[in-house]
Structures are given as C-alpha cells and as structure tokens.
Design a protein around this motif. Structure first.
Motif, PDB file in Angstrom:
ATOM      1  N   ALA A 192       0.827  -1.203   0.000  1.00 41.37           N
ATOM      2  CA  ALA A 192       0.000   0.000   0.000  1.00 41.37           C
ATOM      3  C   ALA A 192       0.865   1.259   0.000  1.00 41.37           C
ATOM      4  O   ALA A 192       0.542   2.246  -0.685  1.00 41.37           O
ATOM      5  N   CYS A 193       1.958   1.238   0.745  1.00 47.15           N
ATOM      6  CA  CYS A 193       2.894   2.373   0.735  1.00 47.15           C
ATOM      7  C   CYS A 193       3.489   2.561  -0.651  1.00 47.15           C
ATOM      8  O   CYS A 193       3.623   3.694  -1.137  1.00 47.15           O
ATOM      9  N   ARG A 194       3.853   1.457  -1.286  1.00 54.54           N
ATOM     10  CA  ARG A 194       4.409   1.546  -2.637  1.00 54.54           C
ATOM     11  C   ARG A 194       3.376   2.118  -3.606  1.00 54.54           C
ATOM     12  O   ARG A 194       3.694   2.991  -4.424  1.00 54.54           O
ATOM     13  N   ALA A 195       2.139   1.620  -3.521  1.00 58.19           N
ATOM     14  CA  ALA A 195       1.088   2.111  -4.408  1.00 58.19           C
ATOM     15  C   ALA A 195       0.862   3.601  -4.200  1.00 58.19           C
ATOM     16  O   ALA A 195       0.721   4.372  -5.171  1.00 58.19           O
ATOM     17  N   ALA A 196       0.837   4.050  -2.957  1.00 59.46           N
ATOM     18  CA  ALA A 196       0.649   5.472  -2.675  1.00 59.46           C
ATOM     19  C   ALA A 196       1.778   6.296  -3.278  1.00 59.46           C
ATOM     20  O   ALA A 196       1.543   7.366  -3.867  1.00 59.46           O
ATOM     21  N   ALA A 197       3.012   5.810  -3.136  1.00 53.48           N
ATOM     22  CA  ALA A 197       4.155   6.537  -3.681  1.00 53.48           C
ATOM     23  C   ALA A 197       4.088   6.659  -5.194  1.00 53.48           C
ATOM     24  O   ALA A 197       4.556   7.656  -5.773  1.00 53.48           O
ATOM     25  N   LEU A 198       3.476   5.650  -5.843  1.00 56.65           N
ATOM     26  CA  LEU A 198       3.396   5.646  -7.305  1.00 56.65           C
ATOM     27  C   LEU A 198       2.072   6.209  -7.825  1.00 56.65           C
ATOM     28  O   LEU A 198       1.808   6.180  -9.022  1.00 56.65           O
ATOM     29  N   GLY A 199       1.235   6.714  -6.911  1.00 54.94           N
ATOM     30  CA  GLY A 199      -0.038   7.299  -7.315  1.00 54.94           C
ATOM     31  C   GLY A 199      -1.086   6.287  -7.719  1.00 54.94           C
ATOM     32  O   GLY A 199      -1.988   6.605  -8.507  1.00 54.94           O
ATOM     33  N   GLU A 200      -1.004   5.082  -7.168  1.00 56.58           N
ATOM     34  CA  GLU A 200      -1.936   4.013  -7.527  1.00 56.58           C
ATOM     35  C   GLU A 200      -2.896   3.720  -6.381  1.00 56.58           C
ATOM     36  O   GLU A 200      -2.674   4.120  -5.242  1.00 56.58           O
ATOM     37  N   ARG A 201      -3.956   2.988  -6.691  1.00 57.60           N
ATOM     38  CA  ARG A 201      -4.895   2.534  -5.684  1.00 57.60           C
ATOM     39  C   ARG A 201      -4.433   1.183  -5.130  1.00 57.60           C
ATOM     40  O   ARG A 201      -3.795   0.409  -5.831  1.00 57.60           O
ATOM     41  N   TYR A 202      -4.823   0.913  -3.882  1.00 54.89           N
ATOM     42  CA  TYR A 202      -4.476  -0.390  -3.316  1.00 54.89           C
ATOM     43  C   TYR A 202      -5.402  -0.689  -2.145  1.00 54.89           C
ATOM     44  O   TYR A 202      -5.732   0.203  -1.349  1.00 54.89           O
ATOM     45  N   THR A 203      -5.809  -1.952  -2.055  1.00 60.44           N
ATOM     46  CA  THR A 203      -6.614  -2.419  -0.926  1.00 60.44           C
ATOM     47  C   THR A 203      -5.823  -3.449  -0.141  1.00 60.44           C
ATOM     48  O   THR A 203      -5.445  -4.493  -0.682  1.00 60.44           O
ATOM     49  N   ILE A 204      -5.545  -3.161   1.110  1.00 58.15           N
ATOM     50  CA  ILE A 204      -4.890  -4.126   1.986  1.00 58.15           C
ATOM     51  C   ILE A 204      -5.872  -5.270   2.216  1.00 58.15           C
ATOM     52  O   ILE A 204      -7.020  -5.040   2.592  1.00 58.15           O
ATOM     53  N   GLY A 205      -5.447  -6.510   1.999  1.00 60.70           N
ATOM     54  CA  GLY A 205      -6.366  -7.635   1.912  1.00 60.70           C
ATOM     55  C   GLY A 205      -6.715  -8.332   3.208  1.00 60.70           C
ATOM     56  O   GLY A 205      -7.110  -9.502   3.191  1.00 60.70           O
ATOM     57  N   TYR A 206      -6.548  -7.663   4.328  1.00 62.91           N
ATOM     58  CA  TYR A 206      -6.966  -8.248   5.600  1.00 62.91           C
ATOM     59  C   TYR A 206      -7.367  -7.120   6.548  1.00 62.91           C
ATOM     60  O   TYR A 206      -7.080  -5.937   6.295  1.00 62.91           O
ATOM     61  N   THR A 207      -8.020  -7.478   7.614  1.00 64.28           N
ATOM     62  CA  THR A 207      -8.393  -6.511   8.645  1.00 64.28           C
ATOM     63  C   THR A 207      -7.921  -7.038   9.993  1.00 64.28           C
ATOM     64  O   THR A 207      -7.371  -8.133  10.088  1.00 64.28           O
ATOM     65  N   GLY A 208      -8.166  -6.259  11.032  1.00 66.25           N
ATOM     66  CA  GLY A 208      -7.744  -6.668  12.365  1.00 66.25           C
ATOM     67  C   GLY A 208      -6.704  -5.717  12.934  1.00 66.25           C
ATOM     68  O   GLY A 208      -6.128  -4.884  12.218  1.00 66.25           O
ATOM     69  N   ARG A 209      -6.448  -5.862  14.208  1.00 69.22           N
ATOM     70  CA  ARG A 209      -5.497  -5.005  14.926  1.00 69.22           C
ATOM     71  C   ARG A 209      -4.303  -5.853  15.354  1.00 69.22           C
ATOM     72  O   ARG A 209      -4.443  -6.801  16.134  1.00 69.22           O
ATOM     73  N   VAL A 210      -3.146  -5.506  14.824  1.00 68.86           N
ATOM     74  CA  VAL A 210      -1.927  -6.257  15.122  1.00 68.86           C
ATOM     75  C   VAL A 210      -0.779  -5.276  15.365  1.00 68.86           C
ATOM     76  O   VAL A 210      -0.916  -4.071  15.158  1.00 68.86           O
ATOM     77  N   GLY A 211       0.352  -5.819  15.785  1.00 67.92           N
ATOM     78  CA  GLY A 211       1.540  -5.004  15.979  1.00 67.92           C
ATOM     79  C   GLY A 211       2.348  -4.915  14.691  1.00 67.92           C
ATOM     80  O   GLY A 211       2.495  -5.903  13.971  1.00 67.92           O
ATOM     81  N   TYR A 212       2.876  -3.727  14.404  1.00 70.58           N
ATOM     82  CA  TYR A 212       3.675  -3.506  13.190  1.00 70.58           C
ATOM     83  C   TYR A 212       5.099  -3.134  13.568  1.00 70.58           C
ATOM     84  O   TYR A 212       5.332  -2.222  14.381  1.00 70.58           O
TER      85      TYR A 212
END
Length: 311
Positions: A192-212
């Motif tokens: 998603a970060c890469r897509a944003a940097a390149l001006g593209e759309r992206y959907t992260i394919g999972y949900t939930g609360r985790v540690g990053y």
C-alpha cells in the motif's frame, strides 16, 4: 580482522536489510540461501551486493554448514531461513524439515565448529496464537504448523544452551513492513505504501489489529542480538506498534495527503497473537527505541518515490 556473520535466508526481505546493517557495521556476511537477493539486493545494497559471498551449503546438511563455518571462521550466526505459514500448512512435512531440522542443523554445526560466539534467529508471534493453554500458567498454543515449528526451534535453542552453553537470542517480530516487502498476506501495508508513492490505488487484503514492526528495527534487532548475545537461550518480543489496517491506511494518507481515498483495507481479520507475558527487547537492550508507524510509513514512501525517480 572483521567479524564474519553467517546469514541463512539472506536473500529474503528481512535478510537483505540484515545484510545492509551488517555491511554498515563493517562485518563480513556469508549467505546461505537457495535464492540470492538478485534485484532486491541491487535496489537496497547497490554495488556492495557484489562483495557478498553466497555459500553452496544446504540448510539441512549439518556437515556442509560446519565446514563453511570453520573455513570462514564465522563468529556469529543470524538464522532467518524458513518456510512461512501457507507453505507449512500446505506441506507440513517439508515445513518441518526446513524450519525444525534446518534450525537443528544450524545450531549443531555452530556447536561443533566451536568458533561461533552468538546466534540470533527468527522466532515469531505465531507461537502465541489466540488459543489459551489448559491452565493459568500454560502459554498460548500455536494454531498453525508454522507456529508449532517456531516453538520447536525455541526449545531446541534452549537445549543447546543447557547442554553446550551455546548462547542465542530468539527475536519475535509481529507484522514486519517496509521497503521491498512484497510476498504474503501481511505484505499488504508495505504494498500500500508503494502504491501510494506511485499514485496508484491499493486495498490491503486483511483486517484486524496487530503489531507492526518497521524492517530496519527488525534487522537491527537480529544484528544486535547476534553481536551482543548474552548467556542463555533468550527470547525477546519486538514491541510492534498496535494498529488496525484502517489506521495503517490513515497513516499513509497522513504521510502523503494526495493519496487520500486511494488506499483502503478489507478482508478477513487476522489473529492478533498478543503474547500473554511479553518480554520485550528493551529488557535485553534498555536503549531500544522502536520506529513509529508514522515514521516507518514516511521512510517506506520516500524509498519508493526515490526509486521511481531513478528510473
């Protein structure tokens, strides 16, 4: 003479960042991997990639590994090579060979060589799982073969300290993100970060609360754990800033406002796998400071925008 560090899995995402940290430290890495870094190494290491030696040794061949350790006078080992959750679930037998017997071979080769001063290796939050044990004092039980194999490696490390005084540190990151993370379900935030940097759309394919955990922190954890390895079979958790995937997407929009509305998240919820009694890395290294999601996202976007500008 510089320290020599054997890195298994050095061609992977985390492995490449570990090599970068080792080179910056002035150490000489030796890589055992079926697939050396290729373009990933070129992007992150540049010309320095040419000086990295790759060993033609099988992770399952204890004698080969021992001969390589002795020949190169390896001082430290960073063991990252493993099959991930989907592969272990699909073929548990192969997963056991690589993740359990491979870890056993690394530890025993280091033990027999006699020149290794410390081992750090990749454990995982998958050892905790969402399923509680039978009693209050029982740890959470891993819900997958991958988690079970990682737990087995932790028990193996304990035995090598108990019987041979071979010191080690197991590092347990949660969801690792950052530049060049491209494979697996939890690669979504990085992509998603890469897509944003390149001006593209992206959907992260999972949900939930985790540690990053930002990848530079993870690499530094493995390097410090190998070089500053205290006595014992130590296990440390990385702190991992907790966030939902929607909050992660919001962090991307904050870092790059023009991408607002182009990055979102949907899909199944993944287990949080929160350790019931965490032992964070700061107990080993009191000066440890984790990179925030906001800062990690900013660095990841900057990396991809820089790469795009060089093309």
């Amino acid at each position: 003479m510089s320290d020599v560090v054997l890195v298994t899995g050095g061609g992977g995402f985390i492995g490449t960042w570990v090599l970068r940290a080792l080179i910056a430290r002035g150490a000489r890495p030796l890589v055992v991997d079926t697939q050396p870094g290729g373009e990933r190494w070129n992007q992150l290491l540049g010309d320095r990639a040419r000086a990295i030696e790759c060993l033609a040794a099988s992770l399952l061949d204890r004698d080969q590994l021992q001969a390589a350790i002795e020949r190169h006078r390896v001082t430290h080992v960073i063991h990252l090579a493993a099959l991930l959750t989907p592969a272990c679930q699909q073929d548990p037998w192969l997963g056991c060979q690589v993740n359990v017997l491979g870890s056993m071979a690394v530890f025993d080769a280091a033990r027999r060589a006699g020149c290794v001063r410390g081992i750090s290796y990749a454990s995982s939050y998958a050892v905790y799982g969402p399923e509680a044990g039978d009693g209050d004092d029982e740890p959470n039980r891993p819900p997958s073969f991958y988690g079970a194999f990682k737990q087995a490696a932790d028990l193996i490390a304990e035995q090598y300290w108990r019987h041979f005084e071979l010191p080690s540190v197991a590092v347990r990151p949660h969801v690792v993100y950052g530049p060049l993370r491209e494979v697996g379900l939890t690669a979504g935030p990085s992509l998603a970060c890469r897509a944003a940097a390149l001006g593209e759309r992206y959907t992260i394919g999972y949900t939930g609360r985790v540690g990053y955990d930002y990848v530079e922190d993870v690499a530094e954890a493995f390097v410090r754990a190998a070089f500053e390895c205290p006595p014992g079979a130590n296990v440390v958790d990385l702190p991992g800033e907790l966030a939902t995937t929607q909050e992660f997407a919001a962090a991307i929009a904050t870092a790059l406002p023009e991408c607002a509305g182009r990055i979102d998240a949907s899909g199944p919820a993944i287990p949080a796998n929160i350790p019931p009694r965490p032992r964070y890395i700061a107990t080993l290294f009191p000066d440890w400071r984790a990179t925030s999601i906001a800062e990690g996202v900013r660095r990841t976007i900057k990396f991809y925008r820089t790469q795009a500008s060089l093309r």
